[in-house]
Scaffold this motif. Structure first.
Motif, short mmCIF file in Angstrom:
data_model
loop_
_atom_site.label_atom_id
_atom_site.label_comp_id
_atom_site.label_asym_id
_atom_site.label_seq_id
_atom_site.Cartn_x
_atom_site.Cartn_y
_atom_site.Cartn_z
N ALA A 141 -18.86 -11.83 18.02
CA ALA A 141 -18.39 -11.04 19.25
C ALA A 141 -19.37 -9.68 19.39
N PHE A 142 -20.79 -9.68 19.67
CA PHE A 142 -21.48 -8.49 19.52
C PHE A 142 -21.36 -7.73 20.46
N ASP A 143 -20.67 -7.94 21.88
CA ASP A 143 -20.42 -6.99 22.86
C ASP A 143 -19.07 -6.30 22.51
N GLU A 144 -18.30 -6.70 21.90
CA GLU A 144 -17.11 -6.11 21.33
C GLU A 144 -17.35 -5.26 20.02
N LEU A 145 -18.26 -5.70 19.25
CA LEU A 145 -18.66 -5.01 18.41
C LEU A 145 -19.27 -3.79 18.57
N GLU A 146 -20.06 -3.86 19.57
CA GLU A 146 -20.86 -2.33 20.13
C GLU A 146 -19.85 -1.75 20.60
N GLY A 147 -18.65 -2.11 21.18
CA GLY A 147 -17.79 -1.25 21.80
C GLY A 147 -16.88 -0.25 20.71
N TYR A 148 -16.46 -1.37 19.65
CA TYR A 148 -15.63 -0.96 18.41
C TYR A 148 -16.48 0.28 17.53
N THR A 149 -17.95 -0.28 17.51
CA THR A 149 -18.67 0.67 16.65
C THR A 149 -18.59 2.20 17.34
N VAL A 150 -18.84 2.25 18.73
CA VAL A 150 -18.49 3.63 19.36
C VAL A 150 -17.50 4.26 19.10
N LYS A 151 -16.23 3.30 19.50
CA LYS A 151 -15.12 3.91 19.35
C LYS A 151 -14.77 4.43 17.93
N ARG A 152 -15.22 3.80 17.00
CA ARG A 152 -14.75 4.19 15.59
C ARG A 152 -15.71 4.97 14.72
N SER A 153 -16.79 5.22 15.32
CA SER A 153 -18.16 5.90 14.91
C SER A 153 -18.46 5.24 13.66
N LEU A 154 -18.99 3.75 13.84
CA LEU A 154 -19.40 3.08 12.59
C LEU A 154 -20.75 2.72 12.72
N TYR A 155 -21.73 3.72 13.22
CA TYR A 155 -23.08 3.36 13.70
C TYR A 155 -23.84 2.95 12.36
N LYS A 199 -30.66 -6.99 18.21
CA LYS A 199 -29.25 -6.30 17.98
C LYS A 199 -29.16 -5.05 17.13
N TYR A 200 -30.19 -4.94 16.36
CA TYR A 200 -30.61 -3.85 15.57
C TYR A 200 -31.05 -2.73 16.58
N ALA A 201 -31.96 -3.07 17.66
CA ALA A 201 -32.24 -1.92 18.25
C ALA A 201 -31.22 -1.44 19.48
N SER A 202 -30.16 -2.51 19.77
CA SER A 202 -29.22 -2.35 20.85
C SER A 202 -28.34 -1.19 20.19
N LEU A 203 -28.06 -1.50 18.73
CA LEU A 203 -27.06 -0.38 17.97
C LEU A 203 -27.76 0.76 17.83
N MET A 204 -29.30 0.73 17.55
CA MET A 204 -29.81 2.00 17.22
C MET A 204 -29.81 2.90 18.63
N ARG A 205 -29.94 2.44 19.68
CA ARG A 205 -29.83 2.98 20.86
C ARG A 205 -28.38 4.07 21.13
N LEU A 206 -27.56 3.06 20.75
CA LEU A 206 -26.01 3.67 20.78
C LEU A 206 -25.93 4.96 19.89
N TYR A 207 -26.82 4.56 18.75
CA TYR A 207 -26.65 5.60 17.64
C TYR A 207 -27.47 6.93 17.75
N ALA A 208 -28.76 6.78 18.62
CA ALA A 208 -29.37 7.92 19.03
C ALA A 208 -28.85 8.77 20.00
N ASP A 209 -27.96 7.98 21.06
CA ASP A 209 -27.20 8.86 22.28
C ASP A 209 -26.17 9.42 21.48
N HIS A 210 -25.67 8.85 20.36
CA HIS A 210 -24.49 9.65 19.64
C HIS A 210 -24.82 10.72 18.99
#
Length: 422
Positions: free
Chosen positions: A47-61, A74-85
């Motif tokens: 459940a990657f979409d849910e995993l992205e939201g959960y990663t942001v919610k719990r700061s588990l980048y 998927k690594y690049a997608s998560l890296m984008r979230l982490y960079a914004d964070h």
């Protein structure tokens, strides 16, 4: 056993029974605060979409990136979230690295600029690529920031390499006491004019020589300030030590009245353990922070001691004249002055050399004489001030009086040989 009404928690437990096994594991671990394990279950559920939201919610980048390190998309997608964070948390240097991984040069350049990494900001901006006008505006902004933070070398390089403003580059090189770099910029990069008088000579006379004069004025003011400070502080340290040797108790007692409003009037206070114990204590108790309080009043006494300790630390930092901390403050001030003089020795040597090159020999001689004099004063001050620093009468020590400090080393100033008078 739970104290809750079964009607409250039974539906909650029954809801788990309706879930798939992996979803149930996720819900239980999330409810119990085991967020990393819950993230693993989402990964197993794909459940990657849910995993992205959960990663942001719990700061588990970092953990999410580790789980997907073999899936480039998927690594690049998560890296984008982490960079914004990272950017939102003002961790600009790390954010820039993340944006570089994503080839987002615009965001990387902005983060480099916010991290005061002007070289990377400009080089990354050229990869966007920015229009020439915007790139120039960025360089001007970075140059102003460098001047505000007194990083004159950076300002000079930006003006030289990116703005091609040789007079400004020479000016800031001189402010950084990098006179050879300023001279090189003028002599090798300034185009000769069509006039009979070479443009190099014009720039040396209009930019370089006034900058040398400004540098000389700054060093002269610094030398005068150092001499004045040593002339005032060293005799005062000598006076304080003589007073302490002659009558240590009177020396400490003088601090009781030096604090003014900071010292409470004991007559107007109700008797406490601390005040009554003081009658049998020594004058040194106040500076050792040792209390005779016992029994039920010990907690209140501890709070009072904490307040007194903070007040004494403030007094120590101020080094108020007449207080028991004045000597410690003055000794530290002399040590800092010596370090400052050591730090400008090379700058003064470069200034003297270039004053002579530009035929300002008498100015060079005056600067060097002032530097030699203040270095000599520093050497004599160190010998006197740090010879017996912080030793109490009879070998004892009082808290609030600093133990003997290591004497700072006074660097020798090497004079220009042909300026030394016979």
């Amino acid at each position: 056993q739970s104290q809750k009404d079964p009607r409250e928690y039974l539906p909650f437990l029954q809801n788990f029974e309706l879930m798939e096994p992996m979803r149930r594991k996720f819900s239980i671990d999330d409810h119990l605060g085991r967020f990393k394990k819950a993230l693993h279950h989402l990964h197993d559920l794909s459940a990657f979409d849910e995993l992205e939201g959960y990663t942001v919610k719990r700061s588990l980048y970092e953990h999410a990136l580790s789980l997907h390190r073999h899936d480039e998309v998927k690594y690049a997608s998560l890296m984008r979230l982490y960079a914004d964070h990272l950017k939102s948390k003002s961790r600009f240097k790390e954010a820039a690295t993340a944006f570089h991984y994503l080839s987002d040069h615009a965001q990387a350049s902005e983060c480099h600029r916010n991290a005061n990494q002007w070289q990377d900001a400009l080089s990354t901006a050229s990869l966007i690529p920015l229009p020439t006008a915007q790139l120039r505006a960025l360089a001007e902004t970075l140059a102003r920031s460098a001047v505000e933070t007194r990083d004159f070398r950076a300002a000079a390089i930006i003006h030289l390499d990116h703005l091609h403003n040789i007079p400004a580059a020479a000016k800031y090189f001189c402010k950084a006491y990098l006179f050879s770099d300023a001279f090189r910029a003028i002599a090798t990069l300034a185009p000769p004019s069509s006039q009979p008088a070479n443009n190099h000579d014009d720039l040396l006379a209009s930019v370089f020589d006034p900058a040398l004069a400004d540098a000389m004025a700054a060093i002269t003011d610094l030398v005068a300030d150092c001499k004045a400070q040593l002339s005032a502080q060293v005799p005062r340290i000598r006076e304080l030590r003589e007073t302490k040797r002659a009558d240590p108790l009177a020396f400490l007692e003088g601090d009781n009245n030096a604090g003014g409003a900071d010292v409470p009037d004991d007559v107007s206070l109700a008797p406490t353990d601390a005040s009554t114990a003081g009658a049998g204590g020594s004058l040194f108790t106040r500076y050792t922070n040792r209390s005779a309080a016992t029994g039920t009043g010990s907690m209140a006494s501890s709070k009072r001691s904490s307040r007194n300790r903070r007040r004494e630390e403030r007094k120590r930092a101020r080094g108020k004249k007449g207080s028991v901390y004045e000597e410690e403050y003055l000794v530290g001030s002399v040590a800092r002055l010596v370090e400052r003089v050591n730090g400008v020795g090379e700058e003064v040597a470069r200034l003297v050399e270039w004053l002579v090159r530009r035929r300002m020999v008498e100015r060079a001689r005056a600067v060097e004489a002032g530097m030699v004099e203040v270095v000599g004063m520093c050497g004599r001050a160190v010998e006197e001030v740090f010879a017996a620093n912080g030793e109490g009468e009879g070998g004892g020590e009082v808290e609030g009086q600093e133990k003997k400090k290591d004497a700072p080393t006074v660097k020798e100033y090497r004079q220009l040989s042909f300026l030394i008078s016979g």
